[in-house]
Motif scaffolding. Structure first.
Motif, PDB file in Angstrom:
ATOM      1  N   ASP A 163     -14.251  18.123  30.338  1.00 26.46           N
ATOM      2  CA  ASP A 163     -14.757  19.485  30.076  1.00 26.46           C
ATOM      3  C   ASP A 163     -13.852  20.259  29.133  1.00 26.46           C
ATOM      4  O   ASP A 163     -14.311  20.939  28.228  1.00 26.46           O
ATOM      5  N   LEU A 164     -12.550  20.137  29.399  1.00 28.63           N
ATOM      6  CA  LEU A 164     -11.602  20.937  28.624  1.00 28.63           C
ATOM      7  C   LEU A 164     -11.693  20.583  27.151  1.00 28.63           C
ATOM      8  O   LEU A 164     -11.758  21.459  26.290  1.00 28.63           O
ATOM      9  N   GLU A 165     -11.712  19.278  26.886  1.00 29.58           N
ATOM     10  CA  GLU A 165     -11.763  18.850  25.496  1.00 29.58           C
ATOM     11  C   GLU A 165     -13.108  19.204  24.885  1.00 29.58           C
ATOM     12  O   GLU A 165     -13.189  19.591  23.720  1.00 29.58           O
ATOM     13  N   GLU A 166     -14.178  19.085  25.679  1.00 37.00           N
ATOM     14  CA  GLU A 166     -15.505  19.445  25.167  1.00 37.00           C
ATOM     15  C   GLU A 166     -15.592  20.932  24.885  1.00 37.00           C
ATOM     16  O   GLU A 166     -16.117  21.365  23.855  1.00 37.00           O
ATOM     17  N   ALA A 167     -15.030  21.709  25.806  1.00 33.07           N
ATOM     18  CA  ALA A 167     -15.034  23.161  25.608  1.00 33.07           C
ATOM     19  C   ALA A 167     -14.326  23.505  24.318  1.00 33.07           C
ATOM     20  O   ALA A 167     -14.810  24.312  23.510  1.00 33.07           O
ATOM     21  N   SER A 168     -13.181  22.856  24.127  1.00 28.93           N
ATOM     22  CA  SER A 168     -12.416  23.128  22.921  1.00 28.93           C
ATOM     23  C   SER A 168     -13.235  22.791  21.678  1.00 28.93           C
ATOM     24  O   SER A 168     -13.240  23.534  20.699  1.00 28.93           O
ATOM     25  N   ALA A 169     -13.970  21.671  21.749  1.00 28.63           N
ATOM     26  CA  ALA A 169     -14.784  21.269  20.601  1.00 28.63           C
ATOM     27  C   ALA A 169     -15.923  22.255  20.361  1.00 28.63           C
ATOM     28  O   ALA A 169     -16.210  22.622  19.221  1.00 28.63           O
TER      29      ALA A 169
END
Lengths: 287, 279, 235
Positions: free
Chosen positions: B171-177
């Motif tokens: 989620d964190l990496e997706e959110a960042s993207a």
């Protein structure tokens, strides 16, 4: 209908393929260079003059006595440390007492003390130059440069292994199952043997495995207290050093190969435990 | 026992017994010897202790032990992170095999590693011969000590960082993207900070182990006084000369370094627990 | 067996979990300790079982002082919040555990143990699951196995800590009545802890409202099934 050419999607939670391949290559290369190369060297050097020379070196009386001593030392230190580990984990996870955090730090102490310093400390405690050591000598009790010293030094360095593995597992399991056993009328020992021990058996085995590998392979602490009396106080690692320094390379590497095989066996069993019982081990979820 | 140090009584039995076992073994194996070492230091007195430690040979040995440990730990910090990341995030042939092999330095006796590395990097060994035309000598130089310490310290960073990467939520990496960040920016600003406490802990553990390492180093180091003579070896030499006071002085210096590292490791963990709730 | 709780208080360090409380539980009653988390209800239940020790006050079982009895001597059937089933034992072994733990002289034969375990599995209406392991059961099944295990020791009373807390609403409703029926059949004095007011009022004879370590109120419920008829002031 017009077709819009799609560009290759850019991955969101991973790296582009070339980067991935580069990183995998780097990692594998690193492992090959720093781990596999030394391991292969051990066996290559041991077999440099063929099987016969290697086996003959292992059959020499000194080598056999070193193997025997190493096995005996492990057979004493590992069970003692297992008992200690279980007792420590039991007291720390099932009870609230003063000074718990400090006790945990003390248990971890051997991890950060140099094995040589551990050996030195033991010599200062019971060596001939200390007052306690003089008293022991007067009573014909030999600890330093003798078998008991080797056991004590080995226990020092392997001391935290079992406790470190058991504590997180038992914290996770809590106290409810033991309490349930008690409400059903089980005695303390019964609840320990029928409930606690089965719940921690794989973690215990895991800790014992690591403890054993270190016990059989310990060099620094044992080197200091052993006195290196051939055939009497030389464990396998000490014997390896002596042979190596005498330029008996094949003999040294043959003994080393035996220990390397033991290490490989340890890794194999450890991996099996991790794959089959990951949920019951602390090591696989340490963070 | 029950009323004394227990904070609250418990229906579970065995506190007295288990606590007794702990204190007995802990005292005999760890506390009494360490106490004897520190006691020896008190008997010698701080002034004499200082004059004994304060020689060029001892300072070079202590400095060497610390410097080599630092170099090897920094190296392991980078490659440990790389290995952990690759092992958790990528799927490739032989991944499990490599994963299992990472623990080899824990399982292989240090003396075995020591002679094997020496055979590899000695001038007539395969790596030694390959490096010679480049003018690089590893065995019997400080670089040899680095290599040995990289070997024994390798698992620490990998094994502390790996579980944290496993628990990293995508989620964190997706959110960042979705917020428009490119991958390198996400790695630098989102992933790396999450891993920092584990990286530091692994680094500190590696450092603590490397400073005191003996078995794997002495074979490859060459042991030239003032140049490639590590502090633990100096203790062994003093003991062989029956100079117990001098050995104790160096031992106490090393023990103090160990205590400082232990304190640092604990401080890192307290800090990280407070910051992100990870242990 | 009737239970008398007299001025029972409990402190953890400097924190007071329980102010002196007194409750008189008649023999064969089904009572609910109702309250939010931190109200002291679980502490009280654990003191009854002998899993915690009171700072002051005493407990009487059948008129006799039980405060100093060990957890084993109390013979209280206790159902844990998350059931605390032994994961490495089958359902049969779990239920038989308390019987097998008895000293040799009092221990029933294996045949007798098997007979009793099967009877209990019938009672909880799960006759065929003896060979399964706890992690192969649904939540509701685990709860009933935990109940059977507690009943196997022929307890003098039944104590349940949030027995329905970990279940979904539908199973919960079914099992409520199940507990009431088992209580009525065995006639055991039963105390259960809950934070669900409907649940407490639906099946209990006596509801004890607890808050912050105090008893706020006690309400006698009319015979089961008519609980809604009696208004109970919310606190």
């Amino acid at each position: 209908m017009s077709v819009v050419p799609l560009s290759r999607p850019v991955p969101v939670t991973t790296e582009p393929r070339p980067t991935r391949h580069l990183l995998i290559g780097l990692a594998v290369g690193f492992v090959a260079l720093f781990l596999f190369a030394p391991l292969v060297t051990v066996f290559a050097e041991a077999l440099r003059q063929g099987w016969v020379a290697s086996v003959q070196a292992l059959a020499s009386p000194d080598a056999r006595s070193a193997i025997r001593l190493t096995l005996i030392v492990a057979a004493i230190t590992v069970p003692l440390n297992a008992v200690f580990g279980i007792a420590a984990a039991w007291a720390i996870t099932k009870f609230d007492f003063r000074g718990k955090a400090f006790l945990i730090t003390l248990i971890d102490l051997p991890f950060s003390v140099s094995p040589v310093v551990a050996g030195l400390a033991l010599i200062l405690l019971v060596g001939a130059n200390s007052s306690f050591g003089a008293w022991l000598a007067a009573n014909d009790l030999k600890i330093v440069f003798a078998f008991p010293g080797i056991v004590l030094a080995t226990m020092f360095v392997t001391f935290p292994f079992v406790a470190r593995e058991l504590i997180p597992v038992m914290v996770e399991q809590g106290r409810a199952e033991e309490e349930a056993a008690l409400t059903l009328g089980a005695s303390g020992w019964r609840s320990f043997f029928t409930v606690t021990l089965p719940n921690i058996r794989w973690a215990l085995l895991y800790g014992v495995l690591l403890c054993n590998a270190r016990a059989m392979g310990e060099f620094g602490a044992v080197a200091v207290v052993s006195g290196k009396i051939r055939g009497e106080t030389t464990t396998m690692p000490i014997m390896i050093e002596m042979l190596y320094n005498e330029y008996l390379s094949v003999a040294a590497f043959s003994l080393a190969a035996v220990l390397a095989l033991l290490a490989l066996l340890t890794l194999l069993l450890k991996s099996l435990l991790e794959w089959r019982h990951a949920d019951l081990l602390a090591a696989t979820r340490r963070h | 026992m029950r009323a004394g140090i227990l904070r609250s009584p418990s229906p579970l039995p065995g506190f007295g017994l288990s606590f007794g076992i702990i204190m007995a073994i802990l005292s005999i194996v760890v506390l009494l010897p360490i106490g004897a070492l520190l006691g020896r230091g008190l008997m010698i007195g701080p002034a004499d202790l200082w004059s004994m430690v304060n020689s060029r040979r001892i300072w070079s040995a202590l400095a060497l032990s610390f410097r080599a440990a630092l170099v090897a730990s920094l190296f392991n910090l980078v490659f440990g992170l790389l290995l952990a990341w690759v092992l958790v995030r990528y799927r490739f042939w032989g991944r499990r095999f490599i994963d299992a092999a990472v623990d080899l330095p824990f399982a292989l006796p240090t003396a075995v590693a020591g002679i094997a590395l020496t055979a590899l990097y000695a001038p007539n060994g395969p790596f030694g011969q390959a490096l010679a035309p480049l003018g690089i000598r590893v065995a019997y130089t400080e670089a040899g000590i680095w290599v040995a310490l990289v070997f024994i310290g390798l698992p620490f960073v990998v094994r502390t960082v790996q579980p944290v990467i496993e628990q990293l939520e995508p989620d964190l990496e997706e959110a960042s993207a979705t917020l428009g960040a490119r991958r390198p920016y996400t790695l630098r600003r989102v992933v790396l900070p999450t891993l920092t406490p584990a990286l530091l802990t692994g680094f500190a553990l590696c450092l603590a182990r490397s400073v005191g390492e003996y078995g794997s180093v002495i074979f490859i180091a060459g042991n030239i006084p003032n140049v490639t003579e590590i502090a633990p070896l100096l203790i062994v030499i003093r003991l062989e000369e029956y100079n117990y006071d001098a050995a104790a002085a160096i031992g106490i210096a090393m023990l103090l370094i160990s205590f400082a590292m232990l304190l640092a490791i604990n401080a890192i963990q307290v800090w990280s627990r407070r910051r992100i709730g990870l242990v | 067996m009737n239970i008398e709780i007299e001025e029972l208080a409990k402190e953890f360090g400097t924190e007071r979990a329980l102010y002196p409380v007194s409750i008189s539980i008649p023999s064969g009653a089904l009572i609910a300790l109702l309250g939010p988390s931190g109200s002291g209800k679980t502490t009280l239940l654990r003191i009854l079982a002998g899993l915690e020790f009171p700072t002051s006050g005493r407990v009487l079982f059948g008129g006799q002082d039980a405060t100093g009895l060990s957890v084993q001597e109390r013979r209280a059937g206790f159902v844990f919040q998350h059931y605390a089933l032994f994961k490495h034992m089958t359902v049969f072994e779990n239920v038989a555990y308390g019987l097998r733990a008895r000293p040799r002289k009092e221990r029933p034969t294996e045949a007798e143990i098997a007979r009793r375990v099967n009877r209990l599995l019938d009672l909880i209406q799960l006759p065929d699951i003896g060979g399964r392991y706890p992690n192969q059961l649904s939540g509701g099944q685990r709860q009933r196995v935990a109940l059977a295990r507690a009943l196997a020791i022929e307890p003098r009373m039944l104590l349940l800590d949030e027995p329905f807390g970990a279940l979904d609403a539908k199973v919960r409703k079914e099992l409520r009545q199940g507990l009431r029926e088992i209580h009525d059949r065995t006639g055991l004095t039963t105390v259960f802890v809950t934070h669900d007011q409907d649940e407490a009022m639906e099946i209990a004879d006596l509801v004890v409202f607890m808050s912050k370590g105090h008893i706020e109120q006690m309400s006698v419920m009319p015979p089961a099934g008519k609980a809604r008829a009696v208004p109970v002031a919310p606190r």
